[in-house]
Design a protein around this motif. Structure first.
Motif, mmCIF file in Angstrom:
data_model
loop_
_atom_site.group_PDB
_atom_site.id
_atom_site.type_symbol
_atom_site.label_atom_id
_atom_site.label_comp_id
_atom_site.label_asym_id
_atom_site.label_seq_id
_atom_site.Cartn_x
_atom_site.Cartn_y
_atom_site.Cartn_z
ATOM 1 N N SER A 77 44.547 36.871 -7.392
ATOM 2 C CA SER A 77 44.425 35.972 -8.538
ATOM 3 C C SER A 77 44.849 36.604 -9.854
ATOM 4 C CB SER A 77 42.968 35.489 -8.672
ATOM 5 O OG SER A 77 42.122 36.578 -9.028
ATOM 6 N N GLY A 78 44.968 37.943 -9.866
ATOM 7 C CA GLY A 78 45.254 38.624 -11.121
ATOM 8 C C GLY A 78 44.042 38.758 -12.009
ATOM 9 N N LEU A 79 42.869 38.482 -11.441
ATOM 10 C CA LEU A 79 41.615 38.589 -12.191
ATOM 11 C C LEU A 79 40.720 39.610 -11.517
ATOM 12 C CD1 LEU A 79 40.905 34.778 -12.633
ATOM 13 C CD2 LEU A 79 41.992 36.303 -14.288
ATOM 14 N N GLN A 80 39.779 40.146 -12.270
ATOM 15 C CA GLN A 80 38.833 41.077 -11.684
ATOM 16 C C GLN A 80 37.476 40.942 -12.368
ATOM 17 O OE1 GLN A 80 40.758 44.880 -12.413
ATOM 18 N NE2 GLN A 80 39.316 45.344 -14.043
ATOM 19 N N LEU A 81 36.475 41.471 -11.665
ATOM 20 C CA LEU A 81 35.089 41.380 -12.108
ATOM 21 C C LEU A 81 34.789 42.483 -13.106
ATOM 22 C CD1 LEU A 81 32.702 39.512 -11.216
ATOM 23 C CD2 LEU A 81 31.924 41.437 -9.827
ATOM 24 N N GLN A 82 33.990 42.153 -14.132
ATOM 25 C CA GLN A 82 33.568 43.156 -15.108
ATOM 26 C C GLN A 82 32.074 42.993 -15.364
ATOM 27 O OE1 GLN A 82 35.979 44.084 -18.642
ATOM 28 N NE2 GLN A 82 34.191 43.571 -19.871
ATOM 29 N N PRO A 83 31.243 44.009 -15.064
ATOM 30 C CA PRO A 83 29.800 43.909 -15.327
ATOM 31 C C PRO A 83 29.523 43.825 -16.823
ATOM 32 C CG PRO A 83 30.312 45.727 -13.827
ATOM 33 C CD PRO A 83 31.605 45.288 -14.427
ATOM 34 N N VAL A 84 28.571 42.965 -17.181
ATOM 35 C CA VAL A 84 28.154 42.857 -18.581
ATOM 36 C C VAL A 84 26.646 43.012 -18.721
ATOM 37 C CG1 VAL A 84 30.108 41.443 -19.302
ATOM 38 C CG2 VAL A 84 28.051 40.334 -18.390
ATOM 39 N N ASN A 126 22.653 43.686 -16.168
ATOM 40 C CA ASN A 126 21.996 43.756 -14.883
ATOM 41 C C ASN A 126 22.102 42.419 -14.167
ATOM 42 O OD1 ASN A 126 20.412 44.569 -12.750
ATOM 43 N ND2 ASN A 126 18.495 44.062 -13.806
ATOM 44 N N GLY A 127 22.925 42.360 -13.106
ATOM 45 C CA GLY A 127 23.112 41.120 -12.377
ATOM 46 C C GLY A 127 23.928 40.093 -13.125
ATOM 47 N N ALA A 128 24.714 40.527 -14.125
ATOM 48 C CA ALA A 128 25.536 39.609 -14.911
ATOM 49 C C ALA A 128 26.959 40.138 -14.964
ATOM 50 C CB ALA A 128 24.970 39.453 -16.318
ATOM 51 N N PHE A 129 27.934 39.233 -14.825
ATOM 52 C CA PHE A 129 29.341 39.621 -14.761
ATOM 53 C C PHE A 129 30.186 38.646 -15.553
ATOM 54 C CE2 PHE A 129 27.174 40.849 -10.889
ATOM 55 C CZ PHE A 129 27.545 42.169 -10.719
ATOM 56 N N THR A 130 31.408 39.089 -15.870
ATOM 57 C CA THR A 130 32.409 38.205 -16.432
ATOM 58 C C THR A 130 33.732 38.472 -15.722
ATOM 59 O OG1 THR A 130 33.400 37.409 -18.482
ATOM 60 C CG2 THR A 130 33.135 39.788 -18.268
ATOM 61 N N LEU A 131 34.693 37.582 -15.924
ATOM 62 C CA LEU A 131 36.028 37.749 -15.358
ATOM 63 C C LEU A 131 37.019 38.036 -16.473
ATOM 64 C CD1 LEU A 131 36.444 34.939 -12.664
ATOM 65 C CD2 LEU A 131 35.924 37.343 -12.314
ATOM 66 N N VAL A 132 37.939 38.948 -16.215
ATOM 67 C CA VAL A 132 39.009 39.256 -17.160
ATOM 68 C C VAL A 132 40.302 39.428 -16.382
ATOM 69 C CG1 VAL A 132 37.469 40.358 -18.827
ATOM 70 C CG2 VAL A 132 38.524 41.736 -17.021
ATOM 71 N N PRO A 133 41.449 39.190 -17.021
ATOM 72 C CA PRO A 133 42.717 39.523 -16.370
ATOM 73 C C PRO A 133 42.779 41.013 -16.073
ATOM 74 C CG PRO A 133 43.056 38.115 -18.280
ATOM 75 C CD PRO A 133 41.624 38.559 -18.317
ATOM 76 N N VAL A 134 43.452 41.382 -15.013
ATOM 77 C CA VAL A 134 43.516 42.781 -14.602
ATOM 78 C C VAL A 134 44.024 43.657 -15.727
ATOM 79 C CG1 VAL A 134 44.652 44.409 -13.038
ATOM 80 C CG2 VAL A 134 43.787 42.232 -12.165
#
Length: 808
Positions: free
Chosen positions: A101-108, A110-118
């Motif tokens: 997808s060209g996207l990856q996970l980024q922790p923000v 405890n148990g919370a994440f966001t998506l950003v372009p690679v």
């Protein structure tokens, strides 16, 4: 602010607009893994996520994994996912779904994440705080709106939870942070922030009672995690509350019939739960007079992945108030336990409260030959020193949820309460312009026993392009209570110059012992249909209800018992015009238990048959991310009751037609500046009265305008210092259907400050506030809107509140 319905996962095919950043947050109530499990990435479990749009797949996975995921909808629009099936950790599952997808996970967090372009993985994104929620919302899992004073979502009974922008109702959910910062001791202190709600009983009285949209709401109609009748009947301590949901308008579809049949709205108290972050807090407090006390709040999670939680809240407060010979002592202890399993979630709450009040104030009744007295001339407590109110409540509830499959959830709850109440009181009924009244002591006891239960299933599925959330639930409520007491010799007194009368001795009359049983049962079915990628939501539902009431007086069966049933339909529609604007409309019906004649009438304790109320409402909600606005126009009709001024017989007389407009604002429009307030306008008209005598008159105890404006300001150059201010206004009110007597409008101004700092590892928050800064004396209410307990409520004098919270 409206709160939300537990909802099915929503498709994320949301359209972005040029030059406008849109975002949404996908939140879950249960964090099933501990912080160490996130860090070590050890937790693995089986997942099945069907192929489809990338946004829908990510939503579904976040729902199953119990994590919070925030993203820019533009990143996933038009992208597809092959889904996944198998055993994965959270990180592995997201990686599988995001592959290619060209996207990856980024922790923000405890148990919370966001998506950003690679290519931008190191950049932090600001996310508009819109939330889409799956599963049960409880405890501190409900995300706060900007500013932290209200939550984005709240409990709506049968329909679960959903972001306020997806809700076709008007609802406000206040957070525990607001409770703490306002130093709210009881529910009556907290509702002062809401323009649609007003207290109709003195703060130093025997019990609390309110109006919502001009209609009475009794404490016994306040639910506890969705169950009626569990909380104490006369006063509810706020230290037990994680959130307080206030829904406006008849809500029987959502929660079933309430014990006293309130129709203007409903209040739900959500208990505290142990969060993933341990909490150990002690709060010392002091209030005007000599009221001092302390409160403890301790929460921990244990076991693999923090599956087991325990939270304890305890309060002890006692001392004299600002009023002569008045003393209040309250004790509260609530223990909450919960379990978070892979598919099973359990919780239980056990509580005990005691409240002792010496010389509690009563409403002031105005006789036919007396004018409305001047509140400014009332400087002393007109309640006798020997009068008292003693309440003792023990309650408990068990809640359970089980995910039968990824699209089917079963839930249930049971609760019980046992209460003993003992009052020695007297009415304050003014008979002339000089303020004279007769003290007639009355010993009154009331013992209550409550058992209640609910069970249901919730199913998410699609029929072609239309999504469905089907809810089926059954409810049962049983309460029996016994009233008894005695009357004593009377003596004269005066409102302006109270006269001490002898402590009651030998009774002159024994009251009959009245025993009453109430049984309410019902079955509700509702379906929320989503069209056009859930941009148009249509909720259709109905509740069958049966009301059974039996009573006995000194063992003799009464002739006012009844057994009636009715099907009440309801509907709501919501259109998401954009990610910032939602429009909605609803039609709600509610069946209410019949009114009970008050002690001030000659037909005291007579029970009247059930009646139906109807509401039509349209509204709009605008979410700017940092500040939100809601607006609604409503009309509610229900039968009107009155105590006849001449015969003193209580009974029905015509209908009340409340047509109104509500506007509210909440959030943090500027960094460090928070707003909370609104205005409610009501045109309350009487129709179809006997002989047309009062047709066109304004309904009693209903102000035309309520206005609330609250603000907080973080002082820029003094880190941790916040200044607060609040103004409250209610316009004039009539005392009777004849509109012959009236109280003036009033204003109240509050000021405060708090300062937060650290001493080594200890977090310290100091709070100071002054309520009714100008020490104005006024009649705050003309009594209950249904005239079941008529009379004037005297304002609370200037009150100083101090507290210090230590967090270890």
């Amino acid at each position: 602010m409206p709160a939300v319905l537990p909802c099915r996962p929503r498709a994320a095919s949301l359209r972005s607009r040029p030059l406008m950043y849109l975002g949404f947050a996908i939140s879950l109530s249960a964090n099933l893994l501990s912080s160490s499990a996130w860090a070590d990435d050890l937790a693995r479990r089986a997942y099945t996520v069907p192929a489809g749009t990338l946004g829908a797949a990510l939503t579904r996975f976040a729902h199953l994994a119990g994590v919070s995921l925030s993203l820019d909808p533009a990143l996933v629009t038009g992208r597809q996912s092959r889904g996944l099936s198998g055993s994965y950790s959270v990180d592995e599952g997201f990686m599988q779904l995001l592959q290619g997808s060209g996207l990856q996970l980024q922790p923000v967090g405890n148990g919370a994440f966001t998506l950003v372009p690679v290519a931008q993985a190191s950049d932090a994104l600001e996310i508009a705080p819109t939330s889409i929620v799956g599963g049960h919302v409880g405890g501190s899992d409900a995300p706060p709106y900007a500013g932290g004073q209200v939550a984005r979502q709240g409990s709506q009974g049968l329909l679960g939870s959903r972001d306020f922008m997806d809700t076709p109702f008007s609802m406000t959910t206040y957070t525990s942070d607001l409770v703490k910062n306002q130093q709210a001791r009881t529910l009556g202190d907290l509702i002062a922030s809401d323009p649609s709600v007003r207290a109709t009983n003195p703060a130093g009285g025997r019990f609390e009672q309110f109006t919502i949209r001009g209609f009475s709401l009794f404490n016994s109609d306040v639910s506890y995690n969705g169950l009626f009748g569990i909380l104490p009947t006369y006063s509810i301590d706020m230290e037990m509350a994680d959130r307080v949901d206030i829904i406006k308008g008849p809500s029987q579809l959502l929660n079933g019939i309430s014990p006293r049949g309130s129709v203007g709205g409903g209040i739900n108290v959500v208990p505290k739960r142990a969060g993933d972050t341990p909490i150990t807090e002690f709060t010392g407090s002091f209030a005007s007079g000599s009221q001092a006390g302390g409160a403890v709040d301790v929460g921990r999670r244990f076991g693999e992945g923090g599956q087991f939680g325990i939270r304890f809240n305890g309060v002890k407060q006692a001392g004299d108030t600002e009023w002569d010979h008045q003393r209040v002592e309250r004790d509260m202890a609530v223990l909450s336990l919960d379990f978070r399993g892979e598919r099973l979630r359990l919780s239980t709450d056990i509580g005990h409260t005691e409240r002792d009040t010496d010389a509690p104030q009563e409403r002031v009744l105005i006789g036919a030959n007396a004018k409305v007295p001047s509140a400014n001339d009332v400087h002393h407590n007109y309640a006798q020193a020997w009068s008292k109110a003693r309440t003792n409540d023990t309650f408990g509830a068990v809640n359970a949820e089980y995910d039968i499959s990824d699209s089917l959830m079963a839930y249930g709850a049971v609760g019980a309460r046992k209460s003993n109440h003992d009052f020695l009181r007297h009415n304050v009924s003014i008979i002339n312009d000089a303020g004279d009244f007769t003290v007639q002591p009355r010993d009154f006891t009331r013992d209550e026993s409550v058992r209640t239960a609910t069970a249901g299933v919730r199913n998410w599925f699609h029929t072609g392009p239309v999504s469905h959330e089907v809810n089926l639930a059954a409810t049962y409520f049983y309460m029996d209570f016994t009233n008894g007491g005695a009357r004593y010799a009377s003596a004269p007194s005066n409102l302006y110059n109270p006269v001490a009368t002898p402590t009651p001795g030998t009774p002159t009359r024994l009251d009959p012992k009245v025993y009453t049983e109430n049984r309410f049962s019902g079955v509700a079915l509702a379906d929320t249909l989503g069209f056009f990628d859930d941009r148009l939501l249509l909720t259709l539902g109905a509740r069958w209800q049966r009301v059974q009431v039996d009573d006995w007086s000194d063992g003799v069966k009464g002739d006012t018992a009844y057994d009636e049933e009715k099907v009440s339909p309801s509907a709501g529609v919501l259109l998401k015009v954009s990610e910032q604007l939602s429009l909605y409309a609803n039609y709600m019906e509610g069946l209410s238990q019949g009114k009970i004649a008050p002690s001030t009438s000659v037909n005291e304790d007579q029970i009247f048959p059930p009646f139906t109320s109807r509401q039509v409402e349209v509204g709009a909600k605008y979410d700017l991310g940092k500040v939100g606005f809601t607006a609604s126009v409503f009309r509610i009709r229900q039968p009107a009751y009155e105590t006849n001024a001449t015969t003193r017989v209580f009974g029905p007389n015509g209908k009340r037609d409340n047509r109104g407009v509500e506007l509210s604002v909440f959030g943090e429009p500027l960094e460090g500046v928070r707003l909370l307030g609104g205005v409610m306008y009501i045109d309350s008209e009487l129709t179809d009265t006997v002989g047309g005598a009062f047709d066109g008159n304004r309904a009693p105890a209903t102000p035309e305008y309520n206005v609330n404006v609250g603000a907080e300001w973080d002082v820029p150059r003094v880190n941790g210092l916040t200044l607060t201010a609040r103004g409250i206004h209610s316009s004039s009110q009539y005392l009777d259907q004849n509109n012959s007597k009236q109280i003036d409008g009033w204003e109240r101004f509050d000021l405060g400050a708090r300062y937060t700092f650290k001493v080594d590892a200890t977090q310290v928050t100091l709070r100071a506030s002054v309520e009714n800064v100008l020490d104005d004396r006024y009649w705050a209410s003309a009594g209950a809107s249904d005239d079941s307990e008529p009379g004037l409520t005297l304002s609370t004098p200037r009150t100083y509140l101090l507290s210090a919270t230590l967090g270890f």
